[in-house]
Design a protein around this motif. Structure first.
Motif, PDB file in Angstrom:
ATOM      1  N   GLU A 209      59.700  22.850  62.514  1.00 52.42           N
ATOM      2  CA  GLU A 209      60.694  23.528  61.672  1.00 52.42           C
ATOM      3  C   GLU A 209      60.844  24.992  62.043  1.00 52.42           C
ATOM      4  O   GLU A 209      61.615  25.710  61.431  1.00 52.42           O
ATOM      5  CB  GLU A 209      60.310  23.375  60.185  1.00 52.42           C
ATOM      6  N   ASP A 210      60.067  25.452  63.027  1.00 53.08           N
ATOM      7  CA  ASP A 210      60.207  26.847  63.439  1.00 53.08           C
ATOM      8  C   ASP A 210      60.074  26.951  64.958  1.00 53.08           C
ATOM      9  O   ASP A 210      59.813  25.959  65.640  1.00 53.08           O
ATOM     10  CB  ASP A 210      59.172  27.734  62.729  1.00 53.08           C
ATOM     11  N   ASP A 211      60.236  28.157  65.472  1.00 56.27           N
ATOM     12  CA  ASP A 211      60.239  28.354  66.922  1.00 56.27           C
ATOM     13  C   ASP A 211      58.853  28.229  67.540  1.00 56.27           C
ATOM     14  O   ASP A 211      58.712  28.117  68.759  1.00 56.27           O
ATOM     15  CB  ASP A 211      60.832  29.722  67.272  1.00 56.27           C
ATOM     16  N   ASP A 212      57.833  28.282  66.697  1.00 57.68           N
ATOM     17  CA  ASP A 212      56.467  28.133  67.207  1.00 57.68           C
ATOM     18  C   ASP A 212      56.065  26.661  67.341  1.00 57.68           C
ATOM     19  O   ASP A 212      54.939  26.375  67.744  1.00 57.68           O
ATOM     20  CB  ASP A 212      55.465  28.798  66.251  1.00 57.68           C
ATOM     21  N   PHE A 213      56.959  25.776  66.938  1.00 58.37           N
ATOM     22  CA  PHE A 213      56.656  24.334  66.908  1.00 58.37           C
ATOM     23  C   PHE A 213      55.436  24.042  66.041  1.00 58.37           C
ATOM     24  O   PHE A 213      54.643  23.152  66.328  1.00 58.37           O
ATOM     25  CB  PHE A 213      56.412  23.782  68.324  1.00 58.37           C
ATOM     26  N   TYR A 287      44.620  20.034  72.871  1.00 59.73           N
ATOM     27  CA  TYR A 287      45.684  19.117  72.435  1.00 59.73           C
ATOM     28  C   TYR A 287      46.905  19.893  71.962  1.00 59.73           C
ATOM     29  O   TYR A 287      48.043  19.540  72.276  1.00 59.73           O
ATOM     30  CB  TYR A 287      45.187  18.177  71.329  1.00 59.73           C
ATOM     31  N   GLU A 288      46.661  20.955  71.204  1.00 59.95           N
ATOM     32  CA  GLU A 288      47.761  21.748  70.667  1.00 59.95           C
ATOM     33  C   GLU A 288      48.623  22.322  71.801  1.00 59.95           C
ATOM     34  O   GLU A 288      49.856  22.349  71.712  1.00 59.95           O
ATOM     35  CB  GLU A 288      47.188  22.860  69.775  1.00 59.95           C
ATOM     36  N   GLN A 289      47.971  22.730  72.875  1.00 63.47           N
ATOM     37  CA  GLN A 289      48.727  23.193  74.047  1.00 63.47           C
ATOM     38  C   GLN A 289      49.582  22.076  74.634  1.00 63.47           C
ATOM     39  O   GLN A 289      50.751  22.276  74.970  1.00 63.47           O
ATOM     40  CB  GLN A 289      47.772  23.692  75.138  1.00 63.47           C
ATOM     41  N   GLU A 290      48.988  20.885  74.754  1.00 63.00           N
ATOM     42  CA  GLU A 290      49.703  19.764  75.361  1.00 63.00           C
ATOM     43  C   GLU A 290      50.839  19.280  74.466  1.00 63.00           C
ATOM     44  O   GLU A 290      51.865  18.809  74.940  1.00 63.00           O
ATOM     45  CB  GLU A 290      48.741  18.608  75.664  1.00 63.00           C
ATOM     46  N   ARG A 291      50.615  19.377  73.161  1.00 60.96           N
ATOM     47  CA  ARG A 291      51.665  18.980  72.214  1.00 60.96           C
ATOM     48  C   ARG A 291      52.880  19.891  72.383  1.00 60.96           C
ATOM     49  O   ARG A 291      54.015  19.426  72.518  1.00 60.96           O
ATOM     50  CB  ARG A 291      51.124  19.076  70.777  1.00 60.96           C
ATOM     51  N   LYS A 292      52.641  21.193  72.456  1.00 64.26           N
ATOM     52  CA  LYS A 292      53.755  22.136  72.582  1.00 64.26           C
ATOM     53  C   LYS A 292      54.435  22.019  73.946  1.00 64.26           C
ATOM     54  O   LYS A 292      55.661  22.086  74.049  1.00 64.26           O
ATOM     55  CB  LYS A 292      53.272  23.568  72.328  1.00 64.26           C
ATOM     56  N   ILE A 299      62.600  18.933  74.817  1.00 69.01           N
ATOM     57  CA  ILE A 299      63.813  19.696  74.505  1.00 69.01           C
ATOM     58  C   ILE A 299      64.662  19.859  75.765  1.00 69.01           C
ATOM     59  O   ILE A 299      65.883  19.655  75.751  1.00 69.01           O
ATOM     60  CB  ILE A 299      63.453  21.092  73.923  1.00 69.01           C
ATOM     61  N   SER A 300      63.999  20.159  76.866  1.00 72.23           N
ATOM     62  CA  SER A 300      64.750  20.366  78.106  1.00 72.23           C
ATOM     63  C   SER A 300      65.312  19.029  78.622  1.00 72.23           C
ATOM     64  O   SER A 300      66.433  18.977  79.150  1.00 72.23           O
ATOM     65  CB  SER A 300      63.845  21.104  79.099  1.00 72.23           C
ATOM     66  N   PHE A 301      64.580  17.951  78.388  1.00 73.92           N
ATOM     67  CA  PHE A 301      65.038  16.603  78.744  1.00 73.92           C
ATOM     68  C   PHE A 301      66.314  16.259  77.964  1.00 73.92           C
ATOM     69  O   PHE A 301      67.322  15.797  78.531  1.00 73.92           O
ATOM     70  CB  PHE A 301      63.909  15.616  78.411  1.00 73.92           C
ATOM     71  N   VAL A 302      66.289  16.535  76.669  1.00 76.42           N
ATOM     72  CA  VAL A 302      67.450  16.213  75.822  1.00 76.42           C
ATOM     73  C   VAL A 302      68.639  17.094  76.216  1.00 76.42           C
ATOM     74  O   VAL A 302      69.787  16.628  76.267  1.00 76.42           O
ATOM     75  CB  VAL A 302      67.096  16.373  74.324  1.00 76.42           C
ATOM     76  N   GLN A 315      71.098  13.702  68.005  1.00 76.71           N
ATOM     77  CA  GLN A 315      70.132  14.786  67.756  1.00 76.71           C
ATOM     78  C   GLN A 315      68.765  14.198  67.425  1.00 76.71           C
ATOM     79  O   GLN A 315      68.669  13.227  66.674  1.00 76.71           O
ATOM     80  CB  GLN A 315      70.642  15.586  66.566  1.00 76.71           C
ATOM     81  N   THR A 316      67.693  14.779  67.984  1.00 78.21           N
ATOM     82  CA  THR A 316      66.364  14.201  67.749  1.00 78.21           C
ATOM     83  C   THR A 316      65.319  15.273  67.509  1.00 78.21           C
ATOM     84  O   THR A 316      65.414  16.372  68.075  1.00 78.21           O
ATOM     85  CB  THR A 316      65.933  13.335  68.953  1.00 78.21           C
ATOM     86  N   LYS A 317      64.334  14.967  66.685  1.00 81.22           N
ATOM     87  CA  LYS A 317      63.112  15.767  66.637  1.00 81.22           C
ATOM     88  C   LYS A 317      61.894  14.882  66.858  1.00 81.22           C
ATOM     89  O   LYS A 317      60.796  15.174  66.382  1.00 81.22           O
ATOM     90  CB  LYS A 317      63.026  16.554  65.334  1.00 81.22           C
ATOM     91  N   ALA A 318      62.130  13.799  67.580  1.00 81.89           N
ATOM     92  CA  ALA A 318      61.013  12.952  67.978  1.00 81.89           C
ATOM     93  C   ALA A 318      60.877  13.057  69.496  1.00 81.89           C
ATOM     94  O   ALA A 318      61.508  13.912  70.119  1.00 81.89           O
ATOM     95  CB  ALA A 318      61.260  11.524  67.541  1.00 81.89           C
TER      96      ALA A 318
END
Lengths: 387, 387
Positions: A209-213, A287-292, A299-302, A315-318
């Motif tokens: 929900e924010d720019d920090d993911f 993990y947190e690094q890999e998640r982001k 995002i770049s793929f979409v 539009q997706t957030k998955a």
């Protein structure tokens, strides 16, 4: 068989299997020539898999590995304590499942009422695993609204249909639509009288929900809403579907009821090991690094998919996108066959999904390198067939 | 803490936990000084564990291991096909479970009737996992008859109590008593009208009816008796409890009902890999050697126990023995504490088992070397306290 013969054989298999598409297993059995280079059906973060596999490989030959395989795993309550430390929810509110699917099944069998509200299109297990005595009221998501859910309208539907149970998959599969925490709170506040509300957050690690993911965290809502069950899979975010690990967060009495009536030893030694690993600070940080990193790649793929003419990208957030083929000549199955046979890329035909109107496929975001291959293949396909 | 203080602490824990004994987990948490050298509670063939672990360790770093952990395991039906090849039963009659306990749970929840006959003492899950609406008629095995079952008498009991469901654990736990194939057939023939008969063969790989230790094979009886469900665990014979693998053999309609209503993806990648391995001829041959070696070790272990004065060793065809302490001064918990603290040997207190009258412990047969340690410890204990 040459590519043309393979395509014909696939169409033959399709016509034999009715409205459903033939499974990948059936296709590979019947046509051993098929080679899958990129599996873009598979909805997982491959970087997280790398992270876990690296740790697991190091166990080879150790007493720890032997113990994992040889001994009875801890009981459900004890594994819940490990999850508790990770998600900061009281362990008595956590039911650990043999995959999220077991949490879904046990919730549907033990707590779902007689009249269940379910938005469609969505994940099929929710209607497949209902008790025979339950009814499902399908809430059709509006195509004109890009299959985005209007929470107010869904609430009104639930009340009008007198549902005692409501389900919300967030982000939804296969649409990728995401409902914000504020809307979730409004949803729960409006439906306090229901017996059961299931929110399935299997894909929530890819939403933001924010720019920090920053990870959306709704777990503590279960303290406020005793009718709420939040379901979480580990298969997608950690890319470890083979381990079968998931959990449900719910009121204590429900956890007690499930565990005392048969789900006491339902978790494997490997699942227990996974949650131990997940509990380690160092693993969590990596993990947190890999998640982001994976969200950024997605995002770049979409973005790249959006540039392709002839398809509509929802539009997706998955970690996947729903794609509509903008042509009357090409079916979703045609597209799956072309990409599979000519490019070795396997994407998900959505022809079997109820609630979609049109020709749809679902494409998973994979690693950066694989995504480049997928994009090029879809560009080629669109150039050839959709322009 | 010194040994005396540890013993006092253990007695304190015991008095806190009522009629049950404190769990090993609780004991180890509260008294970190406790060291278990031989776990003779654990009912598995350690040679079979060695066999499987050796194969599994060799997977480290391979793509095969990654696939096992990363991808969704095959559906229940597909794993059933692997089991089918091993046990020569039609795959449509096989339901693969996340451990035998899941088969027990699903059978008790889906097929057990209102009035269930259960011989005691036995494995507690059968009464713990019954539906709240079911009643259990306990059939007390006769101590004068050494807790051996009289099948004719059990049949009469089932009929007299108008039971619709009957359970038989064969070999039984904790008594080790074994019912021959002929008696099983008579049992099934006499109870064709019942809705459900469960025969739990979790320990059958350790039983035998001839000098070759040929495996007792009752599986094909399910074709003849549609009310029969045979349940099989892999945890004991293969020593892989952490993997969670088991299956039930039953009529096709029952398999279909279970799988279609929620047990479609209940098996992990590791469980699937285990059944693949078990299907290999070479593995089967090696396993058969280890099975017979372990039976021989167990027979010699029981012979040695029989020579010890002050205890009564009940006849067994499982991989454990039920032992009665022939003294009014020593409780089963006393014996567990002594062996644990002084010798590092952990045996099973049977004080929580309903249907036993006296002071009983259950001791598992382990590897030959471990059995020597166990025998010496029990000899010492008997010399000190029972003579």
């Amino acid at each position: 068989m040459n590519p043309k013969e393979i395509k014909n054989k696939l169409r033959e298999l399709k016509s034999e299997s009715g409205s459903h598409s033939p499974s990948i297993g059936t296709m590979l059995n019947e046509i051993p020539e098929l080679k899958i280079k990129v599996d873009a059906c598979f909805l997982s973060n491959p970087y997280a898999t790398d992270l876990f596999i690296e740790k697991f490989n190091a166990l080879a030959g150790s007493k720890e590995l032997r113990d994992i395989l040889e001994y009875y795993p801890p009981q459900n309550y004890d594994v819940a304590k490990k999850v508790s430390k990770i998600i900061k929810i009281d362990s008595e509110n956590i039911f650990v499942g043999n995959g999220a699917i077991e949490v879904i099944q046990s919730a549907m069998h033990n707590f779902a009422g007689k009249n269940i509200a379910l938005p469609i299109p969505t994940f099929s297990s929710y209607y497949e695993f209902k008790r025979p005595t339950s009814n499902i009221e399908y809430y059709q998501l509006d195509k004109i609204n890009n299959y985005q859910i209007n929470i107010e309208d869904y609430i009104n539907f639930i009340k009008a249909k007198k549902c005692d149970t409501a389900i919300l998959i967030n982000p939804n599969n296969p649409t990728g639509e995401f409902v914000s925490t504020n809307s979730i709170k409004h949803f729960l506040n409006s439906l306090k009288d229901l017996d059961l509300i299931i929110i399935d957050e299997s894909f929530i690690h890819f939403a933001y929900e924010d720019d920090d993911f920053k990870l959306a965290q709704n777990e503590s809502l279960i303290y406020q809403y005793p009718n709420l069950i939040i379901i979480k899979s580990m298969s997608k975010d950690f890319g470890i579907a083979g381990i079968r690990a998931g959990y449900g967060i719910m009121n204590k009495e429900r956890v007690k009821q499930l565990v005392s009536n048969g789900y006491l030893w339902n978790v494997s030694g490997l699942c227990d090991y996974f949650f131990s690993t997940y509990g380690e600070t160092e693993f969590q940080e990596k993990y947190e690094q890999e998640r982001k990193r994976y969200i950024l790649d997605t995002i770049s793929f979409v973005d790249d998919l959006n540039k392709i003419v002839g398809i509509k990208v929802y539009q997706t957030k998955a970690n996947f996108v729903l794609i509509e083929i903008l042509s009357n000549q090409i079916s979703s199955f045609d597209m799956v066959v072309e990409l599979l046979v000519d490019k070795g890329i396997y994407i998900r035909d959505c022809a079997d999904k109820i609630g979609l109107n049109g020709e749809f496929v679902r494409i998973a975001s994979r690693s950066k390198d694989e995504n480049i291959i997928i994009i090029q293949a879809i560009k080629d396909f669109a150039n050839q067939h959709l322009s």
